[in-house]
Design an enzyme around this catalytic site. Structure first.
Site: not given
Ligand SMILES: NC(=O)C1=CN([C@@H]2O[C@H](COP(=O)(O)OP(=O)(O)OC[C@H]3O[C@@H](n4cnc5c(N)ncnc54)[C@H](O)[C@@H]3O)[C@@H](O)[C@H]2O)C=CC1
Ligand SMILES: CC(C)CC(=O)C(=O)O
Ligand SMILES: [Mg+2]
Length: 361
Positions: A186, A247, A141, A219, A243
């Site tokens: 990851k 959610d 970001y 994942d 983030d």
């Protein structure tokens, strides 16, 4: 106590849920005789409309001098033209960076009254109590961006220092909980994730021998969060993964509108906001769930003002309102209460039957 609190309502449902949170904050001040001085400022799309920039200097200066900042949400279709030079979200990112708020705490605790709203089998949800610690001022970001006619790039960069401080914060928080940290990355693909994993392993081994650290690829973590959510205590991860995973985790609680957050750094000032966005699809109708914003007030009281009893009281009042079945449309579409009705129910429980009140009086 006396505290200076900056209020940034922002856009869409931001002002609606912030009004609810401010009402609760004022009620806590009156009930326990604290002097909370509130200063409202513009951020996001509202600030772009008012003065052409998403984080005006006046807003940033007020936040720097505040004890805490309470924010609604920013963004919306009005400011989302792909060719727009300034975007509301840039204001929030810049605020987090300027205040050095590198650790974003997002607790997830499904409430018995909202289990039915979660699209997950209830037996998987009982006893779920996890805390996601999301790195908030680094990663993709904040990396350099490029754009030309037929390509674009966003750079993801992390330094050892950035990883160390957020992992340390996660381990410290785990010490006060169940002593278990899951670091999500990851590392099978990304170099930043390999650095993340190495650093997390070293910090935990050298500084927190009492903490159990495990690693999980992002994942499969997305799956484990829904299939065995009880297995997690503290989850620490980089900015974008955190983030997205939070959610997703909001579905354990039943709605995005329920989850609060605290963004903390090494200074006193913290930023408190629900995890959701400006929800343009329901803005202006008085139906947004204010609980995430109200529970963010509880986090503000606890983390920035050191008022743990008052924070417990706000959380108990929200629980009592949910127990009483006063639920917004995201949780109970067939018998929905409005934002104002939920807020009124929380205020009623806060003043009527908060046991913590007697303790302090
Ligand atoms: N911290 C912030 O200010 C954030 C801002 N955004 C911005 O918000 C805008 C909308 O983004 P979306 O992807 O639609 O995400 P969103 O979080 O605003 O909404 C996603 C879905 O959840 C529902 N929802 C969210 N909060 C709710 C609440 N309190 N009560 C009931 N339902 C609720 C919405 O109605 C929508 O269906 C975008 O401009 C985005 O950039 C998104 C996330 C965080
Ligand atoms: C800058 C925000 C829009 C990012 C976000 O979605 C969040 O912080 O939850
Ligand atoms: Mg988000």
């Amino acid at each position: 106590m006396h505290a200076e609190i900056v209020v940034l309502p922002g856009d869409g449902i931001g002002p609606e849920v912030t009004a609810a949170a401010v009402a609760v904050l004022r009620a806590v001040g009156e009930r326990y005789r604290h002097r909370f001085t509130l200063h409202e400022h513009a951020i996001g799309g509202a600030a772009i409309d008012a003065c052409g920039e998403p984080l005006p200097e006046k807003t940033l200066t007020a936040c720097r001098y505040a004890d805490a900042v309470l924010l609604g949400a920013v963004g919306g279709p009005k400011w989302s033209d792909p060719r727009a030079k300034v975007r509301p979200e840039q204001g929030l990112l810049a605020l987090r960076k300027a205040l050095g708020l590198y650790a974003n705490l997002r607790p997830v605790r499904p409430h018995p009254a909202t289990l039915g709203a979660a699209p997950i089998k209830p037996h998987l949800l009982s006893g779920v109590d996890l805390l996601v610690v999301r790195e908030l001022t680094g990663g993709i970001y904040f990396g350099d961006k490029t754009r030309d006619a037929d390509s674009a790039s966003d750079v993801c960069r992390y330094s050892v220092g950035e990883i160390e401080r957020v992992v340390r914060r996660a381990c410290e928080l785990a010490r006060r909980r169940r002593g278990h940290v899951t670091s999500v990355d990851k590392a099978n693909v990304l170099e930043t994730s390999r650095l993340w994993r190495e650093t997390a392993t070293r910090v935990a081994r050298d500084e927190f021998p009492d903490i159990v650290l495990e690693h999980q690829l992002v994942d499969s973590m997305a799956m484990h969060l829904l299939s065995r959510p009880r297995a997690f205590d503290v989850v620490v991860t980089e900015n974008m993964f955190g983030d997205i995973l939070t959610d997703e985790a909001s579905m354990l609680a039943g709605s995005m509108g329920l989850l609060p957050s605290a963004s903390l750094g090494d200074e006193r000032v913290g930023l408190y906001e629900p995890i959701h966005g400006s929800a343009p699809d329901i803005a202006g109708r008085g139906i947004a769930n204010p609980c995430g914003a109200i529970l963010s007030v509880a986090m503000l009281l606890r983390h920035s003002l050191g008022l743990a009893l008052e924070a417990d009281c706000v959380e108990q009042a929200v629980s009592a309102a949910l127990d009483a079945g006063v639920l917004t449309a995201d949780l109970a579409p067939a018998r929905a209460a409005s934002t104002a009705q939920v807020t009124a129910a929380v205020l009623e429980h806060l003043t009527a039957d908060c046991h913590v009140a007697e303790l302090r009086d």
